[in-house]
Design a protein around this motif. Structure first.
Motif, PDB file in Angstrom:
ATOM      1  N   TRP A   1       3.418   8.851  10.596  1.00 59.70           N
ATOM      2  CA  TRP A   1       3.569  10.190   9.593  1.00 59.70           C
ATOM      3  C   TRP A   1       4.935  10.755  10.013  1.00 59.70           C
ATOM      4  CZ3 TRP A   1       2.574  11.764   5.326  1.00 59.70           C
ATOM      5  CH2 TRP A   1       2.597  13.325   5.232  1.00 59.70           C
ATOM      6  N   ARG A   2       5.338  10.991  10.995  1.00 57.39           N
ATOM      7  CA  ARG A   2       6.694  11.752  11.205  1.00 57.39           C
ATOM      8  C   ARG A   2       7.826  10.946  11.121  1.00 57.39           C
ATOM      9  NH1 ARG A   2       5.640  15.874  16.190  1.00 57.39           N
ATOM     10  NH2 ARG A   2       7.605  16.536  15.683  1.00 57.39           N
ATOM     11  N   HIS A   3       7.803   9.497  11.814  1.00 58.98           N
ATOM     12  CA  HIS A   3       9.140   9.068  11.671  1.00 58.98           C
ATOM     13  C   HIS A   3       8.751   7.523  11.373  1.00 58.98           C
ATOM     14  CE1 HIS A   3      10.637  12.231  13.777  1.00 58.98           C
ATOM     15  NE2 HIS A   3       9.718  12.492  14.618  1.00 58.98           N
ATOM     16  N   PRO A   4       8.338   7.413  10.238  1.00 59.33           N
ATOM     17  CA  PRO A   4       7.873   5.700   9.772  1.00 59.33           C
ATOM     18  C   PRO A   4       8.957   4.967  10.090  1.00 59.33           C
ATOM     19  CG  PRO A   4       7.869   7.260   7.824  1.00 59.33           C
ATOM     20  CD  PRO A   4       8.021   8.093   9.018  1.00 59.33           C
ATOM     21  N   ALA A   5      10.224   5.444   9.623  1.00 56.68           N
ATOM     22  CA  ALA A   5      11.304   4.191   9.450  1.00 56.68           C
ATOM     23  C   ALA A   5      11.531   3.812  10.981  1.00 56.68           C
ATOM     24  CB  ALA A   5      12.516   5.202   9.111  1.00 56.68           C
TER      25      ALA A   5
ATOM     26  N   ILE B   1       8.821   1.507  12.397  1.00 59.94           N
ATOM     27  CA  ILE B   1       8.967   0.011  11.631  1.00 59.94           C
ATOM     28  C   ILE B   1      10.177  -0.663  12.242  1.00 59.94           C
ATOM     29  CG2 ILE B   1       9.240  -1.147   9.497  1.00 59.94           C
ATOM     30  CD1 ILE B   1       7.653   1.366   8.259  1.00 59.94           C
ATOM     31  N   GLU B   2      11.301  -0.017  12.302  1.00 56.75           N
ATOM     32  CA  GLU B   2      12.378  -0.651  12.870  1.00 56.75           C
ATOM     33  C   GLU B   2      12.269  -1.159  14.146  1.00 56.75           C
ATOM     34  OE1 GLU B   2      15.008  -1.484  11.250  1.00 56.75           O
ATOM     35  OE2 GLU B   2      16.330  -1.991  12.807  1.00 56.75           O
TER      36      GLU B   2
ATOM     37  N   LEU C   1      10.369  -4.162  14.040  1.00 53.62           N
ATOM     38  CA  LEU C   1      11.241  -5.114  13.195  1.00 53.62           C
ATOM     39  C   LEU C   1      12.143  -5.966  14.332  1.00 53.62           C
ATOM     40  CD1 LEU C   1      12.093  -4.076   9.770  1.00 53.62           C
ATOM     41  CD2 LEU C   1      10.910  -6.299  10.083  1.00 53.62           C
TER      42      LEU C   1
ATOM     43  N   MET D   1      12.462  -9.541  15.958  1.00 49.29           N
ATOM     44  CA  MET D   1      13.671 -10.602  15.867  1.00 49.29           C
ATOM     45  C   MET D   1      13.947 -11.055  17.273  1.00 49.29           C
ATOM     46  SD  MET D   1      15.728 -10.714  13.032  1.00 49.29           S
ATOM     47  CE  MET D   1      17.254 -11.065  12.550  1.00 49.29           C
ATOM     48  N   HIS D   2      14.176 -10.100  17.879  1.00 50.05           N
ATOM     49  CA  HIS D   2      14.977 -10.380  19.276  1.00 50.05           C
ATOM     50  C   HIS D   2      14.419 -11.275  20.211  1.00 50.05           C
ATOM     51  CE1 HIS D   2      18.108  -6.726  19.157  1.00 50.05           C
ATOM     52  NE2 HIS D   2      17.988  -7.684  17.989  1.00 50.05           N
TER      53      HIS D   2
ATOM     54  N   ALA E   1      19.376 -16.019  21.638  1.00 48.25           N
ATOM     55  CA  ALA E   1      20.712 -14.974  21.814  1.00 48.25           C
ATOM     56  C   ALA E   1      20.340 -13.522  22.445  1.00 48.25           C
ATOM     57  CB  ALA E   1      21.468 -14.874  20.695  1.00 48.25           C
ATOM     58  N   TYR E   2      18.969 -13.081  22.434  1.00 45.48           N
ATOM     59  CA  TYR E   2      18.617 -11.809  22.751  1.00 45.48           C
ATOM     60  C   TYR E   2      17.660 -11.952  24.093  1.00 45.48           C
ATOM     61  CZ  TYR E   2      20.227 -10.228  18.430  1.00 45.48           C
ATOM     62  OH  TYR E   2      21.015 -10.304  17.436  1.00 45.48           O
TER      63      TYR E   2
ATOM     64  N   ASP F   1      22.603  -9.775  24.633  1.00 41.59           N
ATOM     65  CA  ASP F   1      22.988  -9.624  23.309  1.00 41.59           C
ATOM     66  C   ASP F   1      23.906 -10.881  22.889  1.00 41.59           C
ATOM     67  OD1 ASP F   1      25.651  -9.127  24.189  1.00 41.59           O
ATOM     68  OD2 ASP F   1      25.402  -7.159  24.387  1.00 41.59           O
TER      69      ASP F   1
ATOM     70  N   MET G   1      15.916   5.897   7.486  1.00 45.92           N
ATOM     71  CA  MET G   1      16.280   4.639   7.841  1.00 45.92           C
ATOM     72  C   MET G   1      17.694   4.544   7.914  1.00 45.92           C
ATOM     73  SD  MET G   1      15.078   1.978   4.707  1.00 45.92           S
ATOM     74  CE  MET G   1      13.803   3.015   3.947  1.00 45.92           C
TER      75      MET G   1
ATOM     76  N   LEU H   1      15.391  -2.671   8.719  1.00 43.41           N
ATOM     77  CA  LEU H   1      14.485  -2.336   7.995  1.00 43.41           C
ATOM     78  C   LEU H   1      15.296  -1.604   6.282  1.00 43.41           C
ATOM     79  CD1 LEU H   1      11.863  -0.974   6.944  1.00 43.41           C
ATOM     80  CD2 LEU H   1      12.302   1.405   7.868  1.00 43.41           C
TER      81      LEU H   1
ATOM     82  N   ALA I   1      11.051   8.016   4.537  1.00 40.01           N
ATOM     83  CA  ALA I   1      11.072   7.041   5.792  1.00 40.01           C
ATOM     84  C   ALA I   1      11.544   7.930   7.015  1.00 40.01           C
ATOM     85  CB  ALA I   1      11.691   5.957   5.237  1.00 40.01           C
ATOM     86  N   TRP I   2      12.521   8.905   6.791  1.00 38.08           N
ATOM     87  CA  TRP I   2      12.806   9.637   7.927  1.00 38.08           C
ATOM     88  C   TRP I   2      11.578  10.624   8.535  1.00 38.08           C
ATOM     89  CZ3 TRP I   2      17.405   8.314   9.848  1.00 38.08           C
ATOM     90  CH2 TRP I   2      18.268   7.824   8.877  1.00 38.08           C
ATOM     91  N   SER I   3      10.890  11.337   7.346  1.00 33.60           N
ATOM     92  CA  SER I   3       9.879  11.956   7.756  1.00 33.60           C
ATOM     93  C   SER I   3       9.296  12.562   6.580  1.00 33.60           C
ATOM     94  CB  SER I   3      10.597  13.306   8.711  1.00 33.60           C
ATOM     95  OG  SER I   3       9.494  14.157   9.053  1.00 33.60           O
ATOM     96  N   PRO I   4       7.990  12.029   6.188  1.00 31.01           N
ATOM     97  CA  PRO I   4       7.487  12.381   5.012  1.00 31.01           C
ATOM     98  C   PRO I   4       7.298  13.720   4.554  1.00 31.01           C
ATOM     99  CG  PRO I   4       6.232  10.676   5.930  1.00 31.01           C
ATOM    100  CD  PRO I   4       7.323  11.202   6.876  1.00 31.01           C
ATOM    101  N   PRO I   5       6.952  14.813   5.398  1.00 27.01           N
ATOM    102  CA  PRO I   5       6.632  15.971   5.028  1.00 27.01           C
ATOM    103  C   PRO I   5       7.958  16.644   4.128  1.00 27.01           C
ATOM    104  CG  PRO I   5       6.033  15.878   7.138  1.00 27.01           C
ATOM    105  CD  PRO I   5       6.582  14.445   6.725  1.00 27.01           C
TER     106      PRO I   5
ATOM    107  N   LEU J   1      27.557 -10.316  17.037  1.00 27.28           N
ATOM    108  CA  LEU J   1      27.779 -10.365  18.454  1.00 27.28           C
ATOM    109  C   LEU J   1      27.741  -9.080  19.071  1.00 27.28           C
ATOM    110  CD1 LEU J   1      31.092 -12.687  18.866  1.00 27.28           C
ATOM    111  CD2 LEU J   1      28.730 -13.160  19.429  1.00 27.28           C
TER     112      LEU J   1
ATOM    113  N   SER K   1      25.409  -6.939  18.188  1.00 32.82           N
ATOM    114  CA  SER K   1      23.955  -6.165  17.861  1.00 32.82           C
ATOM    115  C   SER K   1      23.344  -6.670  19.121  1.00 32.82           C
ATOM    116  CB  SER K   1      23.383  -7.179  16.662  1.00 32.82           C
ATOM    117  OG  SER K   1      23.175  -8.361  17.199  1.00 32.82           O
TER     118      SER K   1
END
Lengths: 344, 468
Positions: A136-140, A143-144, A147, A151-152, A157-158, A163, B1, B7, B42-46, B454, B456
């Protein structure tokens, strides 16, 4: 132009994956902050069905969660953190009224009374509500994290938290065959294959680290040098032990009061590492007094017939071939002593 | 995001794909509006509610302003907009700061006041979107733009995701006409937009995060443990980090907007090649410096009147500009240092009429860069102690260098950056890239993408300006 660039990059990344595969590297799970937070949330959500493992690397490497699940009927939750002390996590569990399960605490003499560090950070982050209302507070961010982990954990490579630059520079280009002696599992356990490390240098390094000293592990005199240093050790001061034990005892009492249980487990050690522990922390002055002050049950690997035969190749941790059998023996002791909730 | 995330990559591919599929401009605008609110939520819905409230308030007040001729009523409406926006900013950004400072003042007077723990969380991008929104009502008040824009167009102007959380701070009169008229980006615009996005991410991921940030973090975490060489490396590295971080973000924003056919103005123009401080502020965070010039400095009187009066206006503008960056006296100090340098420069210019020669210009460029670099110390330091220790570390010769390769890489990195900026001082990035042959362009694209791949996998860092 950019599309061509992307295409060439994808081909390059694929070539690196193939090269690493040929060298024997496999993707590994990441022991990430987010994964720990997820497990911490499970420890609370499972209530009485949880078998919560708190401590450090000896638990992460030495206990097989599948075996524990099968043998105890409880759902294991791995909260041990490599290189950390378990007390901050235990304090957090004690403060969380939803935690009512069975807790196995990885007792390690030198870590008693230790606070702070990564364990404290993790528990505080959880306490701030990172995982409870994150979506609710930090969905991004949530999810990130998922993800990135997805992926890793699928790319070589990870592997092992590396890295792509490290994989290219240290693995693929010099054609270093895979020696992934440590593999993290999705349940946060870790498998250690000590046949893949250079012995005895690896063992000497561990002994030196336990001593808190540095030596040239390739020297022909490394073993005698270490033995000499170990032989000079005297018992450690125990002045803070009682206070630390009482603090832990308060946490344990709160967990017991709501139907939970805390069992302290001293994992096996071998060779000079064991010698160091025995000299520095005589069992009567530390382990026995600690249990008395805390008022909790303990299982010491060196005192249980079923557990004494296990050897640690690096002196401190079990090899992946021993962990299943060790875990079965430990679970049998828990059952025999009625330390697992009935009906589980 | 953040732009440097998987994402966001998924989000962008989805929005961009739908944008091209949708047949008419109205539907595309609605898509961008919804996508922008999803991006912010996506940062914070409220906090979406806050963004919407600010948008509705300013759109409504501007509409009333546009239809009103009574000067008193117009002033009242403008005051309401200022109070709404600055009140929002004041509460969320400076609430805790004001309470703490009140408590400190009262304790000096012997009153023991302990403010309650307000625990106010700063909504991301609030400083940027309130300034963008505020510029609209002020422009309508000044009759520099009309107020008959559709609400959905205005809402898209405020929330358009490329600029929403860290600028550039856009003016309604620059963006609203672009939103109102149907447009479909050309193939070249999309290509250049993606190239800017890619280069912006390279600046962020490789230059700011991988090359400079580790050196900065190490020294600013324990400044007393480092000697002269390491401290200089870190202080110079922060000049590189903040430039590549923020310019990287701005390039991403400009590139993304271009992919949807919207043109944003430049936000940076080789700032480390500036000849003097006034030149620096024409090149650094241009959208903020022009905002402060147009809506604060000039209304205060600008450079009209006596030298002291102009100096006062300059100092006030820079102090408030510093405070805009965050609720800390260190930001005020940073703004004050820049104000002082600008004022000094103006005094010197009045006395020395002759323009410097080529060598003189180089010297001034170098001095400007070093002075700007030193002003970053209070900007980066988390507290006064750290800032003092870092400043002292610049002269601490008794400790040997410990950062070795990362420190050396930071030195080389910043030297190349400054050299590159000086050589391209009067050219823009697009013209520079266009002058390269196709093979060089391809090599650069592959190098940037390969470096991003490289490097990442490390700890993901948010853009520095998100916190402002």
């Amino acid at each position: 132009m950019l599309a061509v660039g992307v295409l060439i990059l994808l081909m390059g990344a694929a070539l690196l994956e193939l090269r690493l595969d040929a060298l024997g590297y496999r993707p590994t799970a990441l022991d990430s902050r987010q994964r720990w937070q997820h497990e911490r949330a499970r420890a609370a959500a499972l209530g009485k069905d949880a078998l919560i493992l708190v401590g450090a690397s000896r638990f992460q490497l030495g206990l097989d969660l599948d075996v524990l699940r099968r043998e105890t009927g409880l759902e294991p939750v791995q909260l041990a953190l490599d290189g950390s002390a378990g007390e901050p996590v235990l304090a957090g569990l004690a403060n969380d009224p939803r935690v009512r399960g069975t807790i196995l605490f990885d007792y390690y003499d030198h870590a008693i009374g230790m606070r702070g560090g990564v364990a404290e950070e993790m528990e505080q982050a959880y306490g701030r509500g990172v995982s409870r209302i994150d979506l609710w507070r930090h969905p991004a961010a949530l999810i990130e994290g998922a993800l990135t982990t997805w992926m890793h954990e699928r790319l070589r490579a990870y592997a092992d938290g590396a890295d792509p630059l490290t994989s290219l520079h240290r693995r693929a280009l010099p054609a270093v065959p895979a020696r992934q002696y440590l593999t993290t599992q999705p349940d946060r356990s870790r498998l250690a294959d000590y046949t893949l490390v250079d012995m005895p240098e690896f063992y000497y390094r561990r002994v030196a680290r336990t001593l808190g000293e540095t030596i040239d592990v390739r020297s022909p005199h490394a073993e005698s040098d270490l033995a000499h240093r170990v032989g000079r050790l005297v018992p450690a001061e125990d002045t803070g032990l009682v206070d630390a034990a009482r603090r832990v005892g308060d946490d344990v009492a709160r967990i017991h009061a709501r139907g939970g249980r805390v069992i302290f487990v001293a994992m096996p050690s071998s060779g000079m590492v064991r010698e160091i522990e025995m000299r520095r922390y005589p069992r009567e002055r530390f382990w026995t007094r600690f249990l008395t002050e805390v008022g909790a049950t303990g299982i010491h690997a060196a005192q249980e017939n079923a557990l004494v035969g296990y050897a640690c190749p690096d002196g401190s941790h079990l090899d992946l071939r021993e962990r299943g059998s060790f875990t079965r023996s430990l679970a049998a002791i828990l059952r025999q002593r009625g330390l697992i909730p009935s009906g589980s | 995001m953040v732009f440097n995330s998987y994402l966001f990559l998924l989000f962008f591919v989805l929005v961009f794909g739908l944008y091209w599929i949708l047949p008419d401009w109205g539907k595309r605008k609605r898509l961008l509006l919804v996508a922008s609110y999803v991006f912010y939520g996506a940062w914070s819905p409220p906090y979406v509610v806050l963004l919407l409230a600010s948008t509705v308030l300013d759109w409504w007040l501007a509409r009333l302003l546009g239809r009103c001729d009574d000067p008193r009523r117009r002033r009242l409406l403008l005051t309401a907009s200022l109070a709404g926006n600055l009140g929002l900013l004041g509460y969320f950004k400076y609430g805790d700061f004001l309470l703490d400072n009140c408590a400190a003042l009262l304790s000096l007077a012997g009153v023991d006041y302990r403010p309650p723990e307000a625990g106010i969380l700063l909504p991301i991008g609030i400083s940027f979107y309130t300034f963008a929104s505020l510029s609209y009502t002020i422009d309508v008040y000044r009759r520099e733009t009309h107020a008959e824009w559709k609400f959905s167009d205005y809402a898209l102007f405020v929330s358009f995701f490329p600029h929403l959380v860290a600028g550039p701070i856009l003016r309604a009169r620059a963006l609203l006409p672009q939103i109102a008229v149907p447009r479909r980006p050309t193939f070249n615009e999309v290509g250049w937009g993606l190239a800017l996005l890619c280069f912006g991410l390279f600046c962020k991921v490789v230059m700011a995060d991988a090359l400079f940030a580790p050196v900065v973090d190490a020294v600013y975490a324990k400044p007393a443990q480092f000697g002269m060489e390491d401290t200089w490396a870190a202080v110079l590295a922060f000049s590189g980090q903040i430039y590549f971080d923020f310019n990287g973000y701005s390039l991403c924003a400009i590139g993304l907007a271009l992919c949807f056919g919207i043109a944003f103005p430049d936000n940076f123009r080789q700032p480390y090649a500036a000849i003097g401080f006034s030149d620096f502020w024409r090149r650094w965070h241009i959208s903020l410096s022009t905002w402060l010039r147009d809506y604060l400095y000039i209304p205060l009187g600008g450079n009209r009147g006596s030298l002291w009066r102009a100096g006062r206006n300059l100092m006030l503008t820079m102090l408030l500009g510093g405070l805009w960056h965050g609720a800390s006296w260190l930001f005020v100090l940073w703004g004050g240092m820049h104000g002082l340098f600008l004022w000094t420069e103006r005094l010197v210019r009045q006395r020395i009429a002759a323009a410097p020669g080529a060598a003189g210009q180089r010297l001034i460029q170098l001095l400007t860069f070093v002075a700007v670099t030193l002003t970053w110390i209070p900007f980066r330091a988390p507290d006064v102690d750290t800032a003092t220790q870092v400043a002292a570390g610049l002269f601490r010769s008794e400790l040997p260098p410990m950062l070795d390769l990362p420190g050396l890489a930071a030195f080389i990195g910043i030297a190349i950056t400054v050299g590159w900026q000086i050589s391209l001082r009067d050219r823009n990035f697009e013209a520079t890239v266009a002058s390269w042959g196709r093979a060089v362009q391809l090599a650069m694209a592959i190098s940037c993408l390969a470096a991003m791949y490289l490097f990442s996998g490390g700890e993901q860092r948010a853009f520095i300006y998100f916190q402002f």
